[in-house]
Design an enzyme around this catalytic site. Structure first.
Site, PDB file in Angstrom:
ATOM      1  CE  LYS A 168      -5.152  -6.694  -4.188  1.00 50.53           C
ATOM      2  NZ  LYS A 168      -6.188  -7.235  -3.296  1.00 50.53           N
TER       3      LYS A 168
ATOM      4  CG  ASP B 269      -8.209  -4.413  -3.709  1.00 51.98           C
ATOM      5  OD1 ASP B 269      -8.361  -5.285  -2.841  1.00 51.98           O
ATOM      6  OD2 ASP B 269      -7.682  -3.315  -3.458  1.00 51.98           O
TER       7      ASP B 269
HETATM    8  P1  NDP Z   1     -14.061   0.162  -3.123  1.00 54.00           P
HETATM    9  O1  NDP Z   1     -13.320   0.846  -4.208  1.00 54.00           O
HETATM   10  O2  NDP Z   1     -15.386  -0.430  -3.419  1.00 54.00           O
HETATM   11  O3  NDP Z   1     -14.253   1.148  -1.875  1.00 54.00           O
HETATM   12  C1  NDP Z   1     -13.167   1.713  -1.245  1.00 54.00           C
HETATM   13  C2  NDP Z   1     -13.651   2.617  -0.127  1.00 54.00           C
HETATM   14  O4  NDP Z   1     -12.545   2.994   0.666  1.00 54.00           O
HETATM   15  C3  NDP Z   1     -14.269   3.907  -0.645  1.00 54.00           C
HETATM   16  O5  NDP Z   1     -15.231   4.357   0.263  1.00 54.00           O
HETATM   17  C4  NDP Z   1     -13.058   4.834  -0.675  1.00 54.00           C
HETATM   18  O6  NDP Z   1     -13.384   6.218  -0.612  1.00 54.00           O
HETATM   19  C5  NDP Z   1     -12.293   4.406   0.552  1.00 54.00           C
HETATM   20  N1  NDP Z   1     -10.860   4.634   0.334  1.00 54.00           N
HETATM   21  C6  NDP Z   1     -10.087   4.068  -0.624  1.00 54.00           C
HETATM   22  N2  NDP Z   1      -8.833   4.528  -0.548  1.00 54.00           N
HETATM   23  C7  NDP Z   1      -8.821   5.416   0.458  1.00 54.00           C
HETATM   24  C8  NDP Z   1      -7.808   6.216   1.016  1.00 54.00           C
HETATM   25  N3  NDP Z   1      -6.558   6.225   0.548  1.00 54.00           N
HETATM   26  N4  NDP Z   1      -8.156   7.012   2.071  1.00 54.00           N
HETATM   27  C9  NDP Z   1      -9.418   7.017   2.554  1.00 54.00           C
HETATM   28  N5  NDP Z   1     -10.419   6.262   2.057  1.00 54.00           N
HETATM   29  C10 NDP Z   1     -10.117   5.484   1.021  1.00 54.00           C
HETATM   30  O7  NDP Z   1     -13.055  -0.948  -2.565  1.00 54.00           O
HETATM   31  P2  NDP Z   1     -13.373  -2.239  -1.685  1.00 54.00           P
HETATM   32  O8  NDP Z   1     -14.514  -2.000  -0.791  1.00 54.00           O
HETATM   33  O9  NDP Z   1     -13.405  -3.399  -2.614  1.00 54.00           O
HETATM   34  O10 NDP Z   1     -12.022  -2.377  -0.836  1.00 54.00           O
HETATM   35  C11 NDP Z   1     -11.870  -1.801   0.449  1.00 54.00           C
HETATM   36  C12 NDP Z   1     -10.752  -2.497   1.201  1.00 54.00           C
HETATM   37  O11 NDP Z   1     -11.062  -3.880   1.343  1.00 54.00           O
HETATM   38  C13 NDP Z   1      -9.380  -2.475   0.517  1.00 54.00           C
HETATM   39  O12 NDP Z   1      -8.371  -2.438   1.496  1.00 54.00           O
HETATM   40  C14 NDP Z   1      -9.320  -3.811  -0.207  1.00 54.00           C
HETATM   41  O13 NDP Z   1      -7.994  -4.225  -0.444  1.00 54.00           O
HETATM   42  C15 NDP Z   1     -10.009  -4.686   0.817  1.00 54.00           C
HETATM   43  N6  NDP Z   1     -10.571  -5.940   0.328  1.00 54.00           N
HETATM   44  C16 NDP Z   1     -11.463  -5.973  -0.721  1.00 54.00           C
HETATM   45  C17 NDP Z   1     -12.011  -7.172  -1.119  1.00 54.00           C
HETATM   46  C18 NDP Z   1     -13.039  -7.243  -2.192  1.00 54.00           C
HETATM   47  O14 NDP Z   1     -13.543  -8.338  -2.444  1.00 54.00           O
HETATM   48  N7  NDP Z   1     -13.423  -6.150  -2.845  1.00 54.00           N
HETATM   49  C19 NDP Z   1     -11.611  -8.435  -0.494  1.00 54.00           C
HETATM   50  C20 NDP Z   1     -10.731  -8.290   0.631  1.00 54.00           C
HETATM   51  C21 NDP Z   1     -10.227  -7.083   0.991  1.00 54.00           C
HETATM   52  P3  NDP Z   1     -13.293   7.139  -1.932  1.00 54.00           P
HETATM   53  O15 NDP Z   1     -14.410   6.701  -2.801  1.00 54.00           O
HETATM   54  O16 NDP Z   1     -13.422   8.523  -1.435  1.00 54.00           O
HETATM   55  O17 NDP Z   1     -11.941   6.854  -2.533  1.00 54.00           O
HETATM   56  O1  2IT Z   2      -7.917  -8.521  -1.143  1.00 55.54           O
HETATM   57  C1  2IT Z   2      -8.640  -9.415  -1.611  1.00 55.54           C
HETATM   58  O2  2IT Z   2      -8.713 -10.530  -1.094  1.00 55.54           O
HETATM   59  C2  2IT Z   2      -9.436  -9.105  -2.804  1.00 55.54           C
HETATM   60  N1  2IT Z   2      -9.403  -7.976  -3.273  1.00 55.54           N
HETATM   61  C3  2IT Z   2     -10.272 -10.177  -3.456  1.00 55.54           C
HETATM   62  C4  2IT Z   2      -9.428 -11.009  -4.376  1.00 55.54           C
HETATM   63  C5  2IT Z   2     -10.172 -12.013  -5.214  1.00 55.54           C
HETATM   64  O3  2IT Z   2      -9.477 -12.669  -6.000  1.00 55.54           O
HETATM   65  O4  2IT Z   2     -11.388 -12.151  -5.129  1.00 55.54           O
END
Ligand code: NDP
Ligand code: 2IT
Length: 449
Positions: A127, A167
């Site tokens: 990561k 992420d």
């Molecule tokens: P994005 O940046 O696209 O979206 C994040 C969302 O979560 C936004 O709505 C944001 O609001 C909110 N958010 C982020 N930080 C905070 C915080 N500290 N408090 C409250 N709200 C928060 O990220 P993703 O959708 O890609 O990721 C979301 C989650 O999913 C994370 O935990 C990530 O690790 C996990 N994840 C992502 C994957 C991927 O493929 N993208 C794969 C597996 C897991 P705001 O805009 O107001 O900050």
């Molecule tokens: O938390 C996760 O699994 C991710 N943000 C996706 C990682 C990836 O390599 O696609």
């Protein structure tokens, strides 16, 4: 915990990393479910299996200087944690968020090792990211930051070495700038060095949708195994980013009524069902706050976040935390249970704290753990790597079908391990055990490294 080896390792992790609460939390959650497995393998102590498992193979931390639009130089801290490469090249996302620190990078890297093992694809766990805050930055500033970040990161990655992706705060725009800079520095079109790329230059169809869709495929299997379906269920989804949006899309396709979504400022409650096109326009195109949603839906209400996320007070059958770590604490868990929740699906990484997990499990709420339930994103990243190696691409349906198969298989692994070790429907334990067995076996085969 009665296994003395486990206890010793956990105590040592707490002592050595006392300033890293998220990392300790992630390790504690895993180790506390491994007792029966470790009891079966007394030989692991002699080869320091657990001590090696909790120590990253490498942590890289670096300076990221960049110039803002006012010509002022800013400095951020960049990281890459290459946690465990026993199953393949390090693989995992990059997070750009002001809260990023070594503890958060290590917890995410540690969980990634287990998640990637569950996909059954050849990827190790890593990561990275930065404490850079993309909010309010111009496109030019984002580009200059990404270029500076890659100036250093490029020394440490490669299609067979370490393959970052997105992420929080890192989507296809950022991956594009990162990829461009890598190509320029290396003078090499190495498509497989990053995943989540644009579709016009080596990205995979369905990668954008994969984490959210995958979460719903996992939920479908978990609910089915317990005599339930998503059809007609009231669903609340925290966040409104990549994971939340596509979880909402698939849940709606399966006939669920998604009534709430959120961002870090507050949540919207739309009893008639969220209009997802509006959310996509606000978040994917305009990059605005979710409160803008009221302009699209006069029957919706906006509730600001004060202490803890307001969304968990809304009555729902299914709750999908898809924003960030520790967004559900014990108090929120109690509220959800009081309101009759039957299942939690972790789209985010470690969104539920330990007390809240225990509370849900003790109240017979089904819990789809992050390591398993959100693995669809990284699994499809691995499919992107396969397509890049073949210099070919699969159709949306082909990728989506493979994703569905992978998520179904992950659920089966969790279910089987949970049953075998007497954990019933505790899929948190099931996921940890199934992943650990795979990683430990490979680590033993590869010797003391
Ligand atoms: P994005 O940046 O696209 O979206 C994040 C969302 O979560 C936004 O709505 C944001 O609001 C909110 N958010 C982020 N930080 C905070 C915080 N500290 N408090 C409250 N709200 C928060 O990220 P993703 O959708 O890609 O990721 C979301 C989650 O999913 C994370 O935990 C990530 O690790 C996990 N994840 C992502 C994957 C991927 O493929 N993208 C794969 C597996 C897991 P705001 O805009 O107001 O900050
Ligand atoms: O938390 C996760 O699994 C991710 N943000 C996706 C990682 C990836 O390599 O696609």
């Amino acid at each position: 915990m009665t296994n003395t080896y486990l206890e010793k390792v956990l105590n040592s992790v707490k002592e050595k990393n006392s300033h890293e609460p998220e990392f300790i939390q992630a390790v504690d959650e895993v180790l506390s479910t491994l007792e029966k497995v470790i009891d079966k393998h007394p030989e692991y102590e002699k080869i320091a299996m657990l001590e090696r498992l909790v120590e990253p193979e490498r942590i890289i931390s670096f300076r990221v200087p960049w110039t803002d639009d006012k010509n002022q130089v800013q400095v951020n801290r960049g990281y890459r944690v290459q946690f465990n490469g026993v199953l393949g090249p390090y693989k995992g996302g990059l997070r750009f968020h002001p809260s990023v620190n070594q503890s958060i990078m290590k917890f995410l890297g540690f969980e990634q090792v287990f998640k990637n093992a569950l996909t059954c694809l050849p990827i190790g766990g890593g990561k990275g990211g930065s404490d850079f805050d993309p909010k309010g930055k111009s496109d030019d500033e984002i580009m200059r930051f990404c270029q500076s970040f890659m100036n250093e990161l490029q020394r440490h990655i490669g299609a067979d070495v370490d393959v970052p992706a997105g992420d929080i705060g890192v989507g296809s725009r950022e991956i594009g700038y990162l990829f461009g800079q890598y190509r320029k520095i290396r003078n090499l079109y190495e498509a497989g060095v990053l995943t989540g790329k644009g579709l016009d230059y080596g990205g995979s169809l369905a990668r954008k949708e994969a984490t959210g869709y995958g979460l719903i495929y996992f939920m479908r299997e978990m609910l089915k195994a317990n005599g339930e379906t998503l059809k007609g269920k009231t669903v609340i989804i925290s966040g409104s980013g990549n994971v939340a949006i596509y979880a909402c899309e698939k849940a709606q396709e399966y006939g669920a009524n998604v009534v709430a979504m959120s961002d870090s400022n507050g949540c919207i409650y739309a009893p008639n069902g969220i209009k997802l096109d509006a959310i996509k326009e606000i978040k994917e195109e305009k990059r605005l706050r979710i409160s803008e949603y009221l302009k699209y839906d006069s029957s919706a209400k906006y509730i600001e976040t004060v202490d803890r996320p307001a969304i968990w007070s809304i009555k729902a059958d299914v709750a999908l935390p898809c924003a960030t770590q520790n967004e559900i604490d014990l108090e929120s868990a109690k509220k959800l249970v009081e309101n009759g929740v039957i299942a939690i699906g972790e789209g985010a990484n470690m969104p539920t704290n330990k007390e809240a997990i225990d509370y849900f499990l003790n109240h017979k709420v089904l819990l789809a753990p992050a390591k398993a339930a959100n693995a669809g994103g990284v699994a499809t990243s691995a499919l992107e790597m396969s397509q890049n190696s073949m210099r070919y691409f699969w159709s949306f349906d082909e990728v989506n079908e493979k994703l569905d198969g992978i998520m179904t298989n992950i659920f089966e692994q969790c279910q089987k391990a949970a049953q075998e070790y007497g954990f019933g429907t505790n899929y948190v334990a099931g996921a940890n055990i199934a992943a650990f067995r795979k990683i430990a076996k490979a680590m033993r085969s590869q010797g003391i490294i």
